[in-house]
Design an enzyme around this catalytic site. Structure first.
Site, PDB file in Angstrom:
ATOM      1  N   LYS A 172       0.806  -1.219   0.000  1.00  0.00           N
ATOM      2  CA  LYS A 172       0.000   0.000   0.000  1.00  0.00           C
ATOM      3  C   LYS A 172       0.841   1.272   0.000  1.00  0.00           C
ATOM      4  O   LYS A 172       0.666   2.142  -0.861  1.00  0.00           O
ATOM      5  CB  LYS A 172      -0.882  -0.057   1.250  1.00  0.00           C
ATOM      6  CG  LYS A 172      -1.543   1.212   1.652  1.00  0.00           C
ATOM      7  CD  LYS A 172      -2.424   0.953   2.861  1.00  0.00           C
ATOM      8  CE  LYS A 172      -1.620   0.700   4.131  1.00  0.00           C
ATOM      9  NZ  LYS A 172      -1.123   1.946   4.725  1.00  0.00           N
ATOM     10  N   THR A 173       1.739   1.372   0.953  1.00  0.00           N
ATOM     11  CA  THR A 173       2.550   2.586   1.049  1.00  0.00           C
ATOM     12  C   THR A 173       3.433   2.734  -0.181  1.00  0.00           C
ATOM     13  O   THR A 173       3.667   3.829  -0.673  1.00  0.00           O
ATOM     14  CB  THR A 173       3.434   2.520   2.307  1.00  0.00           C
ATOM     15  OG1 THR A 173       2.623   2.120   3.400  1.00  0.00           O
ATOM     16  CG2 THR A 173       4.030   3.869   2.608  1.00  0.00           C
ATOM     17  N   GLN A 207      -9.261  -3.345   7.803  1.00  0.00           N
ATOM     18  CA  GLN A 207      -8.340  -2.922   8.855  1.00  0.00           C
ATOM     19  C   GLN A 207      -8.829  -1.669   9.568  1.00  0.00           C
ATOM     20  O   GLN A 207      -8.053  -0.936  10.173  1.00  0.00           O
ATOM     21  CB  GLN A 207      -6.945  -2.677   8.274  1.00  0.00           C
ATOM     22  CG  GLN A 207      -6.264  -3.952   7.836  1.00  0.00           C
ATOM     23  CD  GLN A 207      -4.805  -3.722   7.491  1.00  0.00           C
ATOM     24  OE1 GLN A 207      -3.989  -3.445   8.348  1.00  0.00           O
ATOM     25  NE2 GLN A 207      -4.495  -3.831   6.214  1.00  0.00           N
ATOM     26  N   ASP A 213      -3.868   8.308   2.694  1.00  0.00           N
ATOM     27  CA  ASP A 213      -3.467   7.001   3.208  1.00  0.00           C
ATOM     28  C   ASP A 213      -4.472   6.553   4.272  1.00  0.00           C
ATOM     29  O   ASP A 213      -5.091   7.389   4.920  1.00  0.00           O
ATOM     30  CB  ASP A 213      -2.072   7.149   3.831  1.00  0.00           C
ATOM     31  CG  ASP A 213      -1.426   5.813   4.108  1.00  0.00           C
ATOM     32  OD1 ASP A 213      -1.910   4.813   3.561  1.00  0.00           O
ATOM     33  OD2 ASP A 213      -0.441   5.785   4.862  1.00  0.00           O
ATOM     34  N   GLU A 214      -4.621   5.250   4.482  1.00  0.00           N
ATOM     35  CA  GLU A 214      -5.512   4.712   5.524  1.00  0.00           C
ATOM     36  C   GLU A 214      -6.890   5.375   5.480  1.00  0.00           C
ATOM     37  O   GLU A 214      -7.413   5.835   6.490  1.00  0.00           O
ATOM     38  CB  GLU A 214      -4.906   4.929   6.922  1.00  0.00           C
ATOM     39  CG  GLU A 214      -3.505   4.393   7.101  1.00  0.00           C
ATOM     40  CD  GLU A 214      -3.463   2.914   7.430  1.00  0.00           C
ATOM     41  OE1 GLU A 214      -4.490   2.228   7.269  1.00  0.00           O
ATOM     42  OE2 GLU A 214      -2.380   2.450   7.848  1.00  0.00           O
ATOM     43  N   ARG A 231       0.008  -9.400  10.866  1.00  0.00           N
ATOM     44  CA  ARG A 231       1.313  -8.806  11.174  1.00  0.00           C
ATOM     45  C   ARG A 231       2.436  -9.805  10.982  1.00  0.00           C
ATOM     46  O   ARG A 231       3.610  -9.445  10.925  1.00  0.00           O
ATOM     47  CB  ARG A 231       1.379  -8.298  12.633  1.00  0.00           C
ATOM     48  CG  ARG A 231       0.423  -7.178  13.023  1.00  0.00           C
ATOM     49  CD  ARG A 231       0.459  -6.043  12.070  1.00  0.00           C
ATOM     50  NE  ARG A 231      -0.616  -6.213  11.076  1.00  0.00           N
ATOM     51  CZ  ARG A 231      -0.681  -5.533   9.946  1.00  0.00           C
ATOM     52  NH1 ARG A 231       0.232  -4.653   9.646  1.00  0.00           N
ATOM     53  NH2 ARG A 231      -1.672  -5.731   9.102  1.00  0.00           N
TER      54      ARG A 231
END
Length: 703
Positions: free
Chosen positions: A34-35, A249, A218-219, A588
């Site tokens: 994503k980033t 998430q 983002d997010e 994670r």
DNA sequence: CATATTCTCTTTTTT
DNA sequence: AGAGAATATG
């Protein structure tokens, strides 16, 4: 044509990065890059000449994410990124308000209240209005105010139908008036103020709308109503919005995040331009299988399934402990074993649902001599000694700040007690002045305090930021106070650290005024316990782990009531959020995942018996590896039998025992009361909840 | 006015 | 259990 930026991307990622000048929604699963997509998109836009850095606005939620983004862009682009606006919602709002303070109706050096400051401001308001704090709890009032601000509503827009809600709305109004008078803004105020500024100021709005041709978020699943409106306001007719998020998430709904924004965004802007990134580059297959199976139980989602090109990997290890200590010692053993095999401690994480659970784990790690680092808890700029020092500083630049005044007028104690302060507050209220102004005309000890501040002001004129802070710490008496306190050494050290932080800030920041430093302190509360360089096991809540990854992850305390937390387990929405939290926790892990639960644990000072979390049952058995009780060897202590719980006075039952009931099924005895014919036991059943049963009547049998 | 004692309340948390 | 706030005491 080959482009070094794009070569290593998969087709979906590349499609996202090279989208035309249109708005789009990127549904990016955990570990899907994503980033990377977000930063590469920015680099690509600039490198291909589609936009100059000046035309980019990139928004994140945390300072950490903003920094990371900057670093990655800088690595990809050898140009200066100065003109680009990259930051958190609050940081950017602050930037806007500092630039246009006059238009926004704020004093030039307005101060930012963090959540603590805000709460004390509310308490102060309630007190000054003689409001019953039983009926209007400060925390609730604070929540009410923030809730409304985050929905974009001022006090006059709040609906007030009954006495209670009318009073709340009035408090909200009075609170805002108090903040305005004192020249301070709380966190949601920053956003709302910036929003209103652009909303009302046409030329300004046009300026920014034309300027920012690309806005990247983002997010996105974490945006609340106000943030969404904020983005819409910044977007002009020719602005492309690029929103990246993962509804699975979303774990901050409890504080206003609205996943619905994603659907809304798709409808309003993306018009069906949705790209799903589902290939996961982080975890092995079994871990993803478990994560997918779990999250599929949620009904309210956009739908997405992670896959990996890697193999299945290891099974997920499940451990049932007798109690919390047993669980901790299991974790310690496994961590040590993994470490011996070559996994760095810092590449392993110990996750739990709530901070309180870390204590037992820490104790076990400490005893075993395993280096660890706990994230969370008090952060640097939130420590009381730091806040005291900052309050003195705030008073220097902004004497109207009553909150700062009250914090330090009698700290260190200088004989100005509650009584004196009350009189001062009355005088100030009468004169319609600030406490500081009232203090200047006062006599005695208050006057001495005013002289002290004046003296500091003069003595620090012309000094550098660090020198100023150093002087304040000494002259205020803070240093002496902590030197005299036998437990003050740490605090003294932190104050020194504050001077260092200021020196560092002066070096790095373009604007190194005192005001800028104070904003920095409020907006960026500081790393938790920066102690880099040492290889240490990472301990944190699941919330804190979002965005991170580790070779091995331990998720502990998987019991009903803890995870899912009992506060959330009652309604569907709460439960789905808990499940997303579990999903975040699972994803994670790169290679190895441990899930553990305990039959009993100390909670709030007493032993509680819990059942295994329903989330364990929601994972497919095929990927799980139950670890049976470790085979006792000579050097491991005998398995802790549920401790000689108080026997039920010879009734044959004891606490912790499993029993069966004809109607309620099986359960665990968690308490015992009375004796002989009156004896009763409290049993926690799986389905029927917790019941008190009289032994004389209830037909219980050991199970 | 300052300090000792009792009481209360415990999910997650960034800005 | 343990922190922080409210309250009683010196």
């Amino acid at each position: 044509m080959s482009d070094p930026l794009l070569d290593s991307l998969n087709p979906e990622q590349r499609a996202a990065v090279t989208l035309p000048h249109e708005s789009a929604l990127i549904l990016a699963g955990a570990g899907s890059g994503k980033t990377r997509v977000l930063t590469t998109r920015i680099a690509w836009l600039i490198q291909t000449g589609r936009v100059s850095p000046h035309g980019i606005l990139a928004v994140t939620f945390t300072n950490k994410a903003a920094k990371e983004m900057m670093t990655r862009i800088a690595a990809m682009l050898p140009i200066n990124t100065r003109g680009m606006w990259v930051g958190t919602f609050h940081g950017l709002a602050n930037r806007l308000l500092r630039t246009h303070w006059r238009e926004a109706g704020l004093p030039q050096s307005f101060q930012i209240l963090d959540a603590q400051d805000q709460l004390s401001a509310v308490k102060r308001l309630l007190k000054s209005l003689n409001i019953d704090t039983e009926k209007y709890e400060p925390k609730k009032v604070q929540g009410y105010i923030n809730g409304h601000k985050e929905a974009g509503r001022r006090a006059r827009d709040a609906d007030a139908h009954d006495e209670y809600s009318m009073q709340l709305a009035e408090l909200y109004e009075a609170y805002d008036a108090q903040c305005q008078r004192e020249g301070v803004a709380d966190f949601p105020e920053l956003l709302l103020r910036a929003y209103e500024l652009l909303y009302r100021n046409e030329p300004l709005r046009q300026h920014y709308q034309t300027r920012f041709r690309h806005i990247l978020i983002d997010e996105f699943q974490d945006t609340n109503a106000l943030q969404y409106r904020w983005l819409k306001l910044f977007a002009g007719r020719d602005t492309a919005l690029f929103a990246v998020g993962d509804d699975d998430q979303s774990i901050y709904a409890f504080r206003g995040a609205n996943t619905g924004n994603m659907l809304e965004f798709e409808r309003e802007f993306a018009h069906g331009r949705v790209i799903k990134l589902e290939q996961n580059y982080r975890s092995h297959g079994n871990i993803l299988t478990a994560a997918n199976a779990l999250i599929e139980r949620n009904l309210h989602r956009l739908g997405k399934s992670l896959w990996t090109a890697d193999g299945e990997g290891e099974p997920i290890r499940v451990f049932e402990a007798f109690n919390d200590q047993d669980e901790a010692s299991f974790v310690v053993d496994e961590v040590k074993a993994l470490n011996r095999e070559g996994t760095a401690l810092s590449d392993m994480a110990l996750l739990y649902r709530s901070n309180a659970q870390s204590r037992v784990l820490e104790h076990a790690l400490f005893t075993a001599g395993v280096a660890y680092r706990v994230y969370g808890g008090l952060r640097f700029f939130e420590r009381q000694e730091i806040k005291h020092a900052l309050a003195y500083l705030r008073l220097l630049t902004h004497p109207e700040d009553d909150g700062a005044f009250l914090r330090v007028v009698n700290f260190p104690t200088r004989g100005v007690g509650a009584r004196t302060v009350e009189q001062l507050a009355d005088a100030a209220a009468h004169a319609g002045a600030s406490l500081w102004q009232a203090a200047c005309t006062a006599s005695g000890k208050v006057a001495a305090f005013a002289r002290l501040i004046e003296g500091i002001k003069q003595a620090t004129a012309g000094l550098t930021l660090a020198e100023t802070i150093d002087h304040v710490i000494e002259a205020s008496g803070l240093a002496d106070h902590y030197r005299a306190d036998k437990d003050g050494a740490d605090r003294l050290e932190n104050l020194n650290e504050l001077v260092n932080a200021a020196a560092l800030f002066s070096e790095e920041a373009e604007d190194d005024t005192l005001d800028a430093f104070l904003s920095h302190a409020a907006l960026e509360a500081g790393e938790h316990q920066a102690e880099p360089g040492r290889d240490a096991l990472q301990l944190m809540t699941v919330h804190a782990a979002k965005g991170l990854e580790f070779h091995a992850v331990f998720i502990t305390g998987l019991e009903e009531g803890l995870f899912p937390h009992e506060q959330s387990a009652h309604d569907e929405r709460g439960l789905e959020e808990e499940r997303r939290l579990m999903y975040v926790a699972i994803t994670r892990a790169r290679r190895r995942l441990y899930l553990s639960h305990a039959q009993s644990r100390m909670l709030h000072g007493q032993v509680r018996y819990g059942f295994a979390s329903r989330f364990l049952a929601e994972l497919p058995d095929a990927v799980l590896l139950p670890l049976n009780r470790r085979t006792a060897t000579r050097d491991t202590p005998a398995p802790p039998v549920p401790r000689a719980a108080p026997a039920g006075h010879g009734t044959g039952y004891r606490i912790g025992q499993c029993v069966a009931h004809a109607r309620f099924g099986t359960g665990i005895i968690i308490d015992f009361e009375g004796r002989g014919p009156d004896a009763r036991v409290q049993v926690k059943f799986g389905d029927a909840g917790t019941k008190w049963l009289a032994l004389a009547y209830a037909k219980l049998s050991p199970a």
